[in-house]
Design an enzyme around this catalytic site. Structure first.
Site, mmCIF file in Angstrom:
data_model
loop_
_atom_site.group_PDB
_atom_site.id
_atom_site.type_symbol
_atom_site.label_atom_id
_atom_site.label_comp_id
_atom_site.label_asym_id
_atom_site.label_seq_id
_atom_site.Cartn_x
_atom_site.Cartn_y
_atom_site.Cartn_z
ATOM 1 N N MET A 30 0.856 -1.183 -0.195
ATOM 2 C CA MET A 30 0.049 -0.027 0.078
ATOM 3 C C MET A 30 0.759 1.355 0.048
ATOM 4 O O MET A 30 0.335 2.306 0.351
ATOM 5 C CB MET A 30 -0.895 -0.061 1.289
ATOM 6 C CG MET A 30 -1.938 -0.844 0.997
ATOM 7 S SD MET A 30 -3.400 -0.694 2.163
ATOM 8 C CE MET A 30 -2.862 -0.469 3.765
ATOM 9 N N GLY A 31 2.151 0.957 -0.352
ATOM 10 C CA GLY A 31 2.938 2.099 -0.480
ATOM 11 C C GLY A 31 3.794 2.743 1.043
ATOM 12 O O GLY A 31 3.420 2.026 1.948
ATOM 13 N N HIS A 34 8.961 1.216 3.745
ATOM 14 C CA HIS A 34 10.175 1.315 4.850
ATOM 15 C C HIS A 34 11.188 0.062 4.258
ATOM 16 O O HIS A 34 10.786 -0.494 3.531
ATOM 17 C CB HIS A 34 9.471 1.001 6.195
ATOM 18 C CG HIS A 34 8.635 0.115 6.391
ATOM 19 N ND1 HIS A 34 8.997 -1.406 6.636
ATOM 20 C CD2 HIS A 34 7.283 0.059 6.789
ATOM 21 C CE1 HIS A 34 8.101 -2.091 6.807
ATOM 22 N NE2 HIS A 34 6.920 -1.332 6.910
ATOM 23 N N GLY A 36 11.429 -2.621 5.758
ATOM 24 C CA GLY A 36 10.726 -4.179 5.799
ATOM 25 C C GLY A 36 10.238 -4.457 4.354
ATOM 26 O O GLY A 36 10.097 -5.568 3.993
ATOM 27 N N HIS A 37 9.492 -3.391 3.682
ATOM 28 C CA HIS A 37 8.843 -3.540 2.408
ATOM 29 C C HIS A 37 9.907 -3.886 1.536
ATOM 30 O O HIS A 37 9.889 -4.927 0.633
ATOM 31 C CB HIS A 37 8.136 -2.483 1.963
ATOM 32 C CG HIS A 37 6.970 -2.173 2.756
ATOM 33 N ND1 HIS A 37 6.827 -0.929 3.372
ATOM 34 C CD2 HIS A 37 5.623 -2.634 2.824
ATOM 35 C CE1 HIS A 37 5.472 -0.892 3.982
ATOM 36 N NE2 HIS A 37 4.925 -2.104 3.657
ATOM 37 N N GLN A 61 -10.402 -2.651 2.353
ATOM 38 C CA GLN A 61 -9.783 -3.150 3.750
ATOM 39 C C GLN A 61 -9.785 -2.323 4.941
ATOM 40 O O GLN A 61 -9.330 -2.488 5.779
ATOM 41 C CB GLN A 61 -8.688 -3.836 3.431
ATOM 42 C CG GLN A 61 -7.572 -3.014 3.135
ATOM 43 C CD GLN A 61 -6.038 -3.528 2.638
ATOM 44 O OE1 GLN A 61 -6.145 -4.147 1.569
ATOM 45 N NE2 GLN A 61 -5.119 -3.623 3.328
ATOM 46 N N LYS A 150 4.609 -10.365 9.269
ATOM 47 C CA LYS A 150 4.036 -9.576 10.455
ATOM 48 C C LYS A 150 2.679 -9.802 10.317
ATOM 49 O O LYS A 150 2.073 -9.842 11.449
ATOM 50 C CB LYS A 150 4.522 -7.956 10.112
ATOM 51 C CG LYS A 150 4.117 -7.058 11.341
ATOM 52 C CD LYS A 150 4.281 -5.818 11.587
ATOM 53 C CE LYS A 150 3.741 -5.187 9.898
ATOM 54 N NZ LYS A 150 2.373 -4.658 10.500
ATOM 55 N N ASP A 151 2.082 -9.719 9.142
ATOM 56 C CA ASP A 151 0.645 -9.924 9.108
ATOM 57 C C ASP A 151 0.435 -11.403 8.813
ATOM 58 O O ASP A 151 -0.025 -11.820 7.695
ATOM 59 C CB ASP A 151 0.110 -9.060 7.952
ATOM 60 C CG ASP A 151 0.238 -7.750 8.107
ATOM 61 O OD1 ASP A 151 -0.298 -7.209 9.012
ATOM 62 O OD2 ASP A 151 0.876 -6.922 7.158
ATOM 63 N N SER A 186 6.322 -0.936 10.437
ATOM 64 C CA SER A 186 4.992 -0.777 10.013
ATOM 65 C C SER A 186 4.978 0.658 9.479
ATOM 66 O O SER A 186 5.535 1.536 10.268
ATOM 67 C CB SER A 186 4.010 -1.066 11.192
ATOM 68 O OG SER A 186 2.729 -0.790 10.726
#
Length: 279
Positions: A30-31, A34, A36-37, A61, A150-151, A186
């Site tokens: 979703m842009g 960070h 982690g992405h 969502q 994480k999700d 996150s």
């Protein structure tokens, strides 16, 4: 790196990749990216020659009182980060492109898994997730897709959707990326005030304490869950849930593989985390 913003351009790009014989891996986001992405691309690179990320803040969502309108949109910075990381293409549609007939569309629902934990706290959230992911899979037609662990519930739901609907996509998880103090990375961490940010690492610390108790022989699962919830309240969190489950999100089997999952609010920010262990 190619920026694709409409369906026809995406399909033309995909046909060219197919003609070349290169495998394609998709990293949906979703842009507001960070590190982690960006690390998800490392896992994607292990499964395909061509990497494509999607950037779309999906309204389906978000609940009516959630943060859709204030969710950070940082497209230029995101494109720069993806280009630097070696991503070959980005699909960044607007809402009218992805939902040309409006938001009242056919939806994908994964029963049971989609109705527990975060699904119980955020009704309809996972229907929005599975609907947009199924659209992205249909449009991009990736050979593989990568999601962060994480999700964890989301990852399991997408795997179930792919299994049940015979989607030809290999779904891979990427380990949780953490800050030096243990807080899971996150996009929502930026909502935390300085005081809240100082408290936030106690979420993961609580999971680690429960894991140590389990490794030391603790077997009263309900008591440990209650203990963890109380520790979070004492640290000024408002816990939504803390559960000790099996890795399939079913009942825990001891000895065996376990998963501790948690969601808690700190001020106005909702945080999630999890920890896997063997006992």
């Amino acid at each position: 790196m190619q920026l694709l913003q409409d369906v026809s351009a995406l399909r033309a790009w995909r046909e060219a990749e197919r003609a070349s014989g290169r495998r394609v891996a998709l990293v949906p986001t979703m842009g507001n990216l960070h590190p982690g992405h960006i690390a998800l691309l490392d896992t994607a690179r292990a499964h395909a020659e061509t990497l494509i990320a999607s950037i779309f803040v999906n309204p389906l969502q978000f609940g009516p009182n959630e943060d859709f309108d204030r969710y950070p949109r940082t497209l230029d910075d995101d494109l720069a980060a993806l280009r630097k990381a070696g991503c070959q293409a980005v699909f960044a549609p607007d809402e009218a492109t992805l939902y040309p007939h409006g938001r009242d569309i056919t939806q994908v629902h994964v029963p049971e898994l989609g109705d527990m934990l975060c699904g119980a706290d955020r009704p309809g959230h996972f229907d929005g997730v599975t609907t947009v992911v199924s659209l992205l899979f249909n449009l991009v037609q990736p050979d593989a897709a990568v999601f962060g662990e994480k999700d964890y519930q989301q990852l399991q739901i997408i795997r179930r959707m792919v299994r049940d609907l015979h989607m030809p996509v290999a779904v891979h998880g990427h380990p949780i990326a953490r800050e030096p103090d243990g807080l899971a990375r996150s996009s929502r961490n930026q909502y935390l005030s300085p005081d809240e940010r100082a408290v936030a690492p106690k979420l993961y610390a609580t999971l680690r304490e429960l894991a140590e108790a389990l490794r030391a022989g603790g077997r009263d699962i309900p008591a440990l869950e209650t203990q963890g919830m109380e520790r979070l309240r004492h640290a000024c969190f408002s816990p939504v849930y803390l559960r000790i489950l099996g890795p399939d999100l079913g009942p825990p089997q001891v000895p065996g593989e376990l998963l501790i999952v948690v969601a808690a609010r700190l001020g106005n920010t909702r945080l999630i985390d999890n920890l896997r262990l063997s006992v």
